[in-house]
Design a protein around this motif. Structure first.
Motif, PDB file in Angstrom:
ATOM      1  N   MET A 130       0.843  -1.181   0.000  1.00 28.07           N
ATOM      2  CA  MET A 130       0.000   0.000   0.000  1.00 28.07           C
ATOM      3  C   MET A 130       0.888   1.245   0.000  1.00 28.07           C
ATOM      4  SD  MET A 130      -3.233   0.944   2.435  1.00 28.07           S
ATOM      5  CE  MET A 130      -2.555   1.684   3.894  1.00 28.07           C
ATOM      6  N   ALA A 131       0.511   2.225  -0.825  1.00 28.34           N
ATOM      7  CA  ALA A 131       1.235   3.497  -0.864  1.00 28.34           C
ATOM      8  C   ALA A 131       1.085   4.198   0.488  1.00 28.34           C
ATOM      9  CB  ALA A 131       0.699   4.377  -1.987  1.00 28.34           C
ATOM     10  N   ARG A 132       1.932   5.145   0.746  1.00 27.60           N
ATOM     11  CA  ARG A 132       1.936   5.803   2.058  1.00 27.60           C
ATOM     12  C   ARG A 132       0.664   6.611   2.309  1.00 27.60           C
ATOM     13  NH1 ARG A 132       5.448  11.176   1.494  1.00 27.60           N
ATOM     14  NH2 ARG A 132       4.692  11.714  -0.517  1.00 27.60           N
ATOM     15  N   SER A 133       0.510   7.034   3.525  1.00 25.56           N
ATOM     16  CA  SER A 133      -0.662   7.791   3.958  1.00 25.56           C
ATOM     17  C   SER A 133      -0.764   9.121   3.216  1.00 25.56           C
ATOM     18  CB  SER A 133      -0.563   8.062   5.460  1.00 25.56           C
ATOM     19  OG  SER A 133      -1.584   8.935   5.881  1.00 25.56           O
ATOM     20  N   LEU A 134      -1.995   9.571   3.026  1.00 24.83           N
ATOM     21  CA  LEU A 134      -2.248  10.883   2.423  1.00 24.83           C
ATOM     22  C   LEU A 134      -2.277  11.987   3.471  1.00 24.83           C
ATOM     23  CD1 LEU A 134      -5.154   9.907  -0.007  1.00 24.83           C
ATOM     24  CD2 LEU A 134      -2.712  10.044  -0.501  1.00 24.83           C
ATOM     25  N   ASP A 135      -2.226  11.622   4.745  1.00 24.26           N
ATOM     26  CA  ASP A 135      -2.406  12.589   5.815  1.00 24.26           C
ATOM     27  C   ASP A 135      -1.354  13.696   5.754  1.00 24.26           C
ATOM     28  OD1 ASP A 135      -3.981  13.326   8.114  1.00 24.26           O
ATOM     29  OD2 ASP A 135      -2.167  12.949   9.291  1.00 24.26           O
ATOM     30  N   GLY A 136      -1.839  14.930   5.649  1.00 17.01           N
ATOM     31  CA  GLY A 136      -0.961  16.088   5.626  1.00 17.01           C
ATOM     32  C   GLY A 136      -0.371  16.419   4.266  1.00 17.01           C
ATOM     33  N   LEU A 137      -0.751  15.669   3.230  1.00 11.03           N
ATOM     34  CA  LEU A 137      -0.198  15.919   1.895  1.00 11.03           C
ATOM     35  C   LEU A 137      -1.012  16.966   1.142  1.00 11.03           C
ATOM     36  CD1 LEU A 137       0.704  12.342   0.602  1.00 11.03           C
ATOM     37  CD2 LEU A 137       2.103  13.963   1.911  1.00 11.03           C
ATOM     38  N   PHE A 138      -0.322  17.657   0.241  1.00 11.06           N
ATOM     39  CA  PHE A 138      -0.951  18.604  -0.675  1.00 11.06           C
ATOM     40  C   PHE A 138      -0.799  18.046  -2.078  1.00 11.06           C
ATOM     41  CE2 PHE A 138       0.071  20.951   3.085  1.00 11.06           C
ATOM     42  CZ  PHE A 138      -1.036  21.775   3.257  1.00 11.06           C
ATOM     43  N   LEU A 139      -1.896  18.064  -2.846  1.00 12.20           N
ATOM     44  CA  LEU A 139      -1.876  17.541  -4.206  1.00 12.20           C
ATOM     45  C   LEU A 139      -2.478  18.560  -5.156  1.00 12.20           C
ATOM     46  CD1 LEU A 139      -2.539  14.916  -2.162  1.00 12.20           C
ATOM     47  CD2 LEU A 139      -2.218  13.764  -4.323  1.00 12.20           C
ATOM     48  N   ALA A 140      -2.109  18.457  -6.440  1.00 11.88           N
ATOM     49  CA  ALA A 140      -2.627  19.344  -7.470  1.00 11.88           C
ATOM     50  C   ALA A 140      -2.823  18.553  -8.761  1.00 11.88           C
ATOM     51  CB  ALA A 140      -1.668  20.506  -7.714  1.00 11.88           C
ATOM     52  N   PRO A 141      -3.821  18.935  -9.573  1.00 10.55           N
ATOM     53  CA  PRO A 141      -4.034  18.280 -10.855  1.00 10.55           C
ATOM     54  C   PRO A 141      -2.839  18.480 -11.790  1.00 10.55           C
ATOM     55  CG  PRO A 141      -5.970  19.521 -10.207  1.00 10.55           C
ATOM     56  CD  PRO A 141      -4.863  19.908  -9.267  1.00 10.55           C
ATOM     57  N   VAL A 142      -2.590  17.477 -12.610  1.00 14.14           N
ATOM     58  CA  VAL A 142      -1.500  17.536 -13.585  1.00 14.14           C
ATOM     59  C   VAL A 142      -1.917  18.367 -14.795  1.00 14.14           C
ATOM     60  CG1 VAL A 142      -0.073  16.114 -15.123  1.00 14.14           C
ATOM     61  CG2 VAL A 142      -0.525  15.363 -12.794  1.00 14.14           C
ATOM     62  N   THR A 143      -3.206  18.291 -15.193  1.00 16.92           N
ATOM     63  CA  THR A 143      -3.722  19.051 -16.330  1.00 16.92           C
ATOM     64  C   THR A 143      -5.045  19.701 -15.945  1.00 16.92           C
ATOM     65  OG1 THR A 143      -4.900  17.146 -17.222  1.00 16.92           O
ATOM     66  CG2 THR A 143      -2.674  17.510 -18.041  1.00 16.92           C
ATOM     67  N   ASP A 144      -5.436  20.712 -16.717  1.00 15.85           N
ATOM     68  CA  ASP A 144      -6.717  21.377 -16.502  1.00 15.85           C
ATOM     69  C   ASP A 144      -7.861  20.520 -17.007  1.00 15.85           C
ATOM     70  OD1 ASP A 144      -6.047  23.835 -15.268  1.00 15.85           O
ATOM     71  OD2 ASP A 144      -5.318  24.600 -17.189  1.00 15.85           O
ATOM     72  N   GLN A 145      -8.991  20.600 -16.310  1.00 13.51           N
ATOM     73  CA  GLN A 145     -10.237  20.014 -16.783  1.00 13.51           C
ATOM     74  C   GLN A 145     -10.973  21.107 -17.561  1.00 13.51           C
ATOM     75  OE1 GLN A 145     -11.087  16.734 -16.275  1.00 13.51           O
ATOM     76  NE2 GLN A 145      -9.069  16.530 -15.370  1.00 13.51           N
ATOM     77  N   ALA A 146     -12.247  20.914 -17.819  1.00 11.86           N
ATOM     78  CA  ALA A 146     -13.057  21.915 -18.517  1.00 11.86           C
ATOM     79  C   ALA A 146     -13.168  23.180 -17.664  1.00 11.86           C
ATOM     80  CB  ALA A 146     -14.440  21.343 -18.803  1.00 11.86           C
ATOM     81  N   PRO A 147     -13.420  24.346 -18.286  1.00 15.55           N
ATOM     82  CA  PRO A 147     -13.597  25.582 -17.519  1.00 15.55           C
ATOM     83  C   PRO A 147     -14.669  25.419 -16.455  1.00 15.55           C
ATOM     84  CG  PRO A 147     -13.465  26.047 -19.861  1.00 15.55           C
ATOM     85  CD  PRO A 147     -13.525  24.555 -19.726  1.00 15.55           C
ATOM     86  N   GLY A 148     -14.444  26.044 -15.287  1.00 14.74           N
ATOM     87  CA  GLY A 148     -15.395  25.967 -14.199  1.00 14.74           C
ATOM     88  C   GLY A 148     -15.220  24.751 -13.318  1.00 14.74           C
ATOM     89  N   GLN A 149     -14.187  23.969 -13.588  1.00 16.23           N
ATOM     90  CA  GLN A 149     -13.931  22.770 -12.802  1.00 16.23           C
ATOM     91  C   GLN A 149     -12.530  22.856 -12.198  1.00 16.23           C
ATOM     92  OE1 GLN A 149     -14.790  19.162 -14.945  1.00 16.23           O
ATOM     93  NE2 GLN A 149     -16.576  20.045 -15.920  1.00 16.23           N
ATOM     94  N   VAL A 150     -12.140  21.792 -11.523  1.00 17.25           N
ATOM     95  CA  VAL A 150     -10.809  21.708 -10.928  1.00 17.25           C
ATOM     96  C   VAL A 150      -9.757  21.847 -12.024  1.00 17.25           C
ATOM     97  CG1 VAL A 150      -9.246  20.059  -9.841  1.00 17.25           C
ATOM     98  CG2 VAL A 150     -11.549  20.364  -8.947  1.00 17.25           C
ATOM     99  N   GLY A 151      -8.690  22.603 -11.734  1.00 19.73           N
ATOM    100  CA  GLY A 151      -7.620  22.799 -12.708  1.00 19.73           C
ATOM    101  C   GLY A 151      -6.263  22.830 -12.041  1.00 19.73           C
ATOM    102  N   THR A 152      -5.236  23.121 -12.801  1.00 25.93           N
ATOM    103  CA  THR A 152      -3.864  23.077 -12.292  1.00 25.93           C
ATOM    104  C   THR A 152      -3.606  24.094 -11.178  1.00 25.93           C
ATOM    105  OG1 THR A 152      -3.131  24.526 -14.087  1.00 25.93           O
ATOM    106  CG2 THR A 152      -2.897  22.142 -14.433  1.00 25.93           C
ATOM    107  N   ARG A 153      -4.457  25.094 -11.027  1.00 29.68           N
ATOM    108  CA  ARG A 153      -4.299  26.065  -9.938  1.00 29.68           C
ATOM    109  C   ARG A 153      -5.041  25.641  -8.672  1.00 29.68           C
ATOM    110  NH1 ARG A 153      -6.240  31.430 -12.020  1.00 29.68           N
ATOM    111  NH2 ARG A 153      -7.721  30.104 -13.101  1.00 29.68           N
ATOM    112  N   THR A 154      -5.762  24.523  -8.734  1.00 28.98           N
ATOM    113  CA  THR A 154      -6.493  24.011  -7.577  1.00 28.98           C
ATOM    114  C   THR A 154      -5.534  23.226  -6.686  1.00 28.98           C
ATOM    115  OG1 THR A 154      -8.438  23.778  -8.995  1.00 28.98           O
ATOM    116  CG2 THR A 154      -8.509  22.694  -6.842  1.00 28.98           C
ATOM    117  N   ARG A 155      -5.640  23.429  -5.386  1.00 24.25           N
ATOM    118  CA  ARG A 155      -4.790  22.741  -4.416  1.00 24.25           C
ATOM    119  C   ARG A 155      -5.657  21.976  -3.429  1.00 24.25           C
ATOM    120  NH1 ARG A 155      -2.037  23.686  -7.977  1.00 24.25           N
ATOM    121  NH2 ARG A 155      -0.123  24.886  -8.060  1.00 24.25           N
ATOM    122  N   PHE A 156      -5.318  20.710  -3.209  1.00 21.88           N
ATOM    123  CA  PHE A 156      -6.022  19.824  -2.284  1.00 21.88           C
ATOM    124  C   PHE A 156      -5.161  19.611  -1.055  1.00 21.88           C
ATOM    125  CE2 PHE A 156      -7.704  18.868  -6.402  1.00 21.88           C
ATOM    126  CZ  PHE A 156      -9.018  18.469  -6.203  1.00 21.88           C
TER     127      PHE A 156
END
Length: 118
Positions: free
Chosen positions: A1-27
């Motif tokens: 199993m890959a390591r825990s996600l706890d405390g990690l920040f992730l971002a999309p690799v590419t943009d989706q359609a306008p008005g949706q999650v994109g490369t400037r979105t941070r999780f």
């Protein structure tokens, strides 16, 4: 199993359609005892939240978000967690809207934690 996600920040690799999650979105992910949750924002997303479960390297969650145009949307996503050769986490996602028509796939990858605000 890959390591825990706890405390990690992730971002999309590419943009989706306008008005949706994109490369400037941070999780910002949290994980505890098979439960996952995250908040996200950036780009066309003012604020978003997801909540769900993790079983081994499979995430299953629901998401809801507020967009800059004042509309809200929600959906369901199943993701596979893997580790990149450099040790960062990658999520390969299959998602579908529940509040509107549409579905698709996306990839998000771990990024460095944002600098603390003074």
């Amino acid at each position: 199993m890959a390591r825990s996600l706890d405390g990690l920040f992730l971002a999309p690799v590419t943009d989706q359609a306008p008005g949706q999650v994109g490369t400037r979105t941070r999780f910002a992910y949290r994980e505890e005892e098979g439960r996952i949750w995250a908040s996200y924002e950036g780009g066309d997303i003012v604020r978003g939240h997801l909540v769900g479960t993790r079983a081994d390297d499979r995430l299953d969650f629901r998401y809801v978000q507020l967009k800059t145009d004042g509309t809200t949307s929600s959906g369901h996503c199943v993701s596979t967690v893997s580790e990149l050769p450099d040790g960062r986490v990658r999520l390969d996602e299959t998602w579908e809207w529940e509040s509107q028509e549409g579905s698709g796939t996306s990839v998000v990858e771990e990024i460095p934690a944002p600098a603390a605000r003074g």
